[in-house]
Design an enzyme around this catalytic site. Structure first.
Site, PDB file in Angstrom:
ATOM      1  N   ASP A  81      -5.545  -1.262  -8.539  1.00 31.36           N
ATOM      2  CA  ASP A  81      -5.178  -2.134  -7.422  1.00 31.36           C
ATOM      3  C   ASP A  81      -5.955  -3.432  -7.613  1.00 31.36           C
ATOM      4  O   ASP A  81      -6.908  -3.721  -6.914  1.00 31.36           O
ATOM      5  CB  ASP A  81      -5.561  -1.420  -6.122  1.00 31.36           C
ATOM      6  CG  ASP A  81      -5.208  -2.223  -4.883  1.00 31.36           C
ATOM      7  OD1 ASP A  81      -4.638  -3.317  -5.019  1.00 31.36           O
ATOM      8  OD2 ASP A  81      -5.534  -1.742  -3.783  1.00 31.36           O
ATOM      9  N   SER A  82      -5.524  -4.187  -8.585  1.00 28.25           N
ATOM     10  CA  SER A  82      -6.304  -5.330  -9.058  1.00 28.25           C
ATOM     11  C   SER A  82      -5.710  -6.647  -8.610  1.00 28.25           C
ATOM     12  O   SER A  82      -4.596  -6.713  -8.107  1.00 28.25           O
ATOM     13  CB  SER A  82      -6.341  -5.312 -10.585  1.00 28.25           C
ATOM     14  OG  SER A  82      -5.063  -5.630 -11.107  1.00 28.25           O
ATOM     15  N   GLU A 122     -14.930  -1.109  -6.824  1.00 22.93           N
ATOM     16  CA  GLU A 122     -14.577  -2.489  -6.471  1.00 22.93           C
ATOM     17  C   GLU A 122     -15.711  -3.384  -6.959  1.00 22.93           C
ATOM     18  O   GLU A 122     -16.862  -3.176  -6.590  1.00 22.93           O
ATOM     19  CB  GLU A 122     -14.374  -2.598  -4.953  1.00 22.93           C
ATOM     20  CG  GLU A 122     -14.349  -4.007  -4.388  1.00 22.93           C
ATOM     21  CD  GLU A 122     -13.241  -4.881  -4.958  1.00 22.93           C
ATOM     22  OE1 GLU A 122     -12.067  -4.487  -4.883  1.00 22.93           O
ATOM     23  OE2 GLU A 122     -13.566  -5.965  -5.507  1.00 22.93           O
ATOM     24  N   ASP A 137      -9.804  -4.218  -0.120  1.00 20.92           N
ATOM     25  CA  ASP A 137      -9.433  -4.334   1.298  1.00 20.92           C
ATOM     26  C   ASP A 137      -9.362  -2.978   1.983  1.00 20.92           C
ATOM     27  O   ASP A 137      -9.393  -2.891   3.200  1.00 20.92           O
ATOM     28  CB  ASP A 137      -8.123  -5.111   1.458  1.00 20.92           C
ATOM     29  CG  ASP A 137      -6.980  -4.474   0.693  1.00 20.92           C
ATOM     30  OD1 ASP A 137      -6.635  -3.304   0.981  1.00 20.92           O
ATOM     31  OD2 ASP A 137      -6.409  -5.139  -0.185  1.00 20.92           O
ATOM     32  N   HIS A 139       0.815  -1.220   0.000  1.00 20.47           N
ATOM     33  CA  HIS A 139       0.000   0.000   0.000  1.00 20.47           C
ATOM     34  C   HIS A 139       0.845   1.265   0.000  1.00 20.47           C
ATOM     35  O   HIS A 139       0.483   2.249  -0.632  1.00 20.47           O
ATOM     36  CB  HIS A 139      -1.003  -0.044   1.166  1.00 20.47           C
ATOM     37  CG  HIS A 139      -2.026  -1.119   0.979  1.00 20.47           C
ATOM     38  ND1 HIS A 139      -2.288  -2.095   1.908  1.00 20.47           N
ATOM     39  CD2 HIS A 139      -2.827  -1.406  -0.087  1.00 20.47           C
ATOM     40  CE1 HIS A 139      -3.223  -2.913   1.441  1.00 20.47           C
ATOM     41  NE2 HIS A 139      -3.561  -2.521   0.235  1.00 20.47           N
ATOM     42  N   PRO A 162     -11.701 -12.060 -12.352  1.00 22.53           N
ATOM     43  CA  PRO A 162     -12.333 -10.737 -12.422  1.00 22.53           C
ATOM     44  C   PRO A 162     -11.366  -9.617 -12.815  1.00 22.53           C
ATOM     45  O   PRO A 162     -11.799  -8.571 -13.295  1.00 22.53           O
ATOM     46  CB  PRO A 162     -12.894 -10.520 -11.012  1.00 22.53           C
ATOM     47  CG  PRO A 162     -12.365 -11.607 -10.150  1.00 22.53           C
ATOM     48  CD  PRO A 162     -11.887 -12.698 -11.036  1.00 22.53           C
ATOM     49  N   ASP A 193      -4.691 -10.587 -10.143  1.00 23.76           N
ATOM     50  CA  ASP A 193      -3.921 -10.989 -11.328  1.00 23.76           C
ATOM     51  C   ASP A 193      -4.801 -10.962 -12.583  1.00 23.76           C
ATOM     52  O   ASP A 193      -6.027 -10.939 -12.496  1.00 23.76           O
ATOM     53  CB  ASP A 193      -3.367 -12.408 -11.126  1.00 23.76           C
ATOM     54  CG  ASP A 193      -2.421 -12.459  -9.930  1.00 23.76           C
ATOM     55  OD1 ASP A 193      -1.792 -11.436  -9.617  1.00 23.76           O
ATOM     56  OD2 ASP A 193      -2.331 -13.535  -9.311  1.00 23.76           O
TER      57      ASP A 193
END
Lengths: 284, 284
Positions: free
Chosen positions: B155-156, B106, B86, B62, B162, B158
């Site tokens: 911020d995905s 998200e 998260d 982060h 999705p 792999d």
């Protein structure tokens, strides 16, 4: 049936590598030596069940334990390796024509023999005439040595078992005395991520700081070592690893490396804040 | 009886963490979500069996997905997070008083709900009034957006499941259009160590280079991600991550970080030679 080699990196973390076959197992006077052929990392040597070297990622460790110091002083002529039985450190040193002689003191002949038998690309320079190989205890070897080496590389196992004496103040003092006045000492210094490793790294650093005027820590990403994040110590009588880097001179040597480069050299000393704080505070 | 969580990082490499207990398991419309309490890394969230976040090492990811861009442009006011369920990325952004608003898109509400229930230190800013949280598909959300954000953070997961659409040229083009003229895009971009990850990293980088005038890659050590060595992409319309870093301005903000610092910022872009070659060649 699937074969896997599993290392207990800590009692709560394991890294496992799928194995094609085990190629060697032996018990020397000092430790258990095993060789596995793994799918992802090629051949793997373990000592007492801990990863020592793999064919795939050994270039990272060996680049970083050798080229940092050599770029700070490309005039280095006499080198001592303590440990380094697989031969990778010697191999990287032998790429410098300016190095006149390397002494290598490996306590365990079986490690060198196994490296020659199973890791030809790593042990390739162990018979170089510029190298003298002594199968002796590094701690005893250092006693009384004065002003002999421009560079000492402590390429040891962890500070348990045969490597333990190589993390002591007495040994570091003997190294200081054995170095010339522009001498540099480099040591592998564990991972900062897991507490037991981090404590050892800090302790070794604190000892070096009492002996050497310049002590800095640098980092590399070594996937098969615990946490994948490894530290090295750079201790020196007068040359600073950042202020005195001779980037142009090193690049003119035209030594091809897969990991090291002179930009990365600078970045390797730019530590995460939590590691800087460990080192500055001398504790976790 | 011992409980271990094991991740198949590749078919030939596994990382295993000893578990106190499993705290949650659920199947959302998109993926399987699990929470474990581990001895070494504290609480762990996995998505489809892959490590997403742990309490112990989340600060690294982060810090590095947020502060690099913020130090290049501390004037950033409007931010979009794609993914980041998260809440850790939002938490780091909220430390900047100059950020007026963050939109977060998200796809999977279960990830946010689980983060709020089990990861209070990570999800702590998900209810901040400066944050708007949309449970939508990031690809659809981006369509037609123009000149709205100073920073987009991808911020995905792999590029399978999705996360797949978030690694496409169309999506990156929509991001480019959604950015202001000093806009920056940051994406998590896999590990260079294992071939299948490295190919994805290179592919994403090649796509970005066709769209953005400035595309650079930077690195961090994240022990619980495959190989422990992770890459991020920095793509920008005009600000360069090294030339334009505002180190003094960033340091004056006095944001305490455990990983990021402005020296490390520079070092993070000093890549190993093998990674530089992958990226320059556009292939392994």
């Amino acid at each position: 049936m699937e074969l896997w080699y599993s290392e207990e990196q800590t009692e709560n973390v394991r890294l496992s590598l799928k194995v094609k076959e085990q190629l060697f197992t032996g018990q020397s006077d000092f430790q258990k030596v095993d060789v596995f052929d793994t799918y992802e990392y090629g051949r793997l040597m373990t000592l007492d069940g801990l990863v020592m070297v793999t064919e795939k990622d050994e270039f990272i460790y060996h680049d970083m334990i050798v080229h940092i110091a050599m770029a700070v002083n490309p005039e280095i002529k006499k080198v001592l390796i303590i440990g380094g039985g697989d031969g990778g450190t010697a191999r990287e040193l032998m790429r410098y024509q300016g190095i006149e002689h390397v002494d290598m003191v490996e306590i365990d002949k079986m490690v060198c023999d196994v490296a020659k038998d199973f890791f030809p690309t790593i042990s390739s320079e162990l018979d170089n005439p510029r190298l003298s190989l002594y199968y002796e205890d590094g701690v005893a070897y250092m006693k009384g040595k004065k002003n002999q080496y421009d560079l000492i590389i402590i390429d040891s196992t962890d500070p348990v078992g045969p490597g333990e004496g190589l993390f002591t103040t007495d040994f570091y003092t003997d190294c200081f005395n054995a170095l010339t006045d522009s001498g540099i000492l480099v040591n592998q210094n564990e991972s900062p991520v897991y507490e037991q490793f981090a404590r050892e790294a800090i302790r070794a650093n604190e000892k070096l700081k009492k002996i050497f005027p310049i002590v800095e820590v640098y980092q590399a990403q070594i996937p098969t070592y615990p946490s994948g994040y490894w530290l090295f110590g750079f201790a020196s009588k007068k040359l600073h690893p950042l202020r005195d880097i001779q980037a142009e001179a090193w690049n003119q040597l035209n030594i091809k490396t897969k990991y090291y480069n002179t930009d990365l050299h600078l970045g390797a000393f730019a530590l995460p804040t939590y590691v800087k704080e460990y080192i500055e505070n001398g504790s976790i």
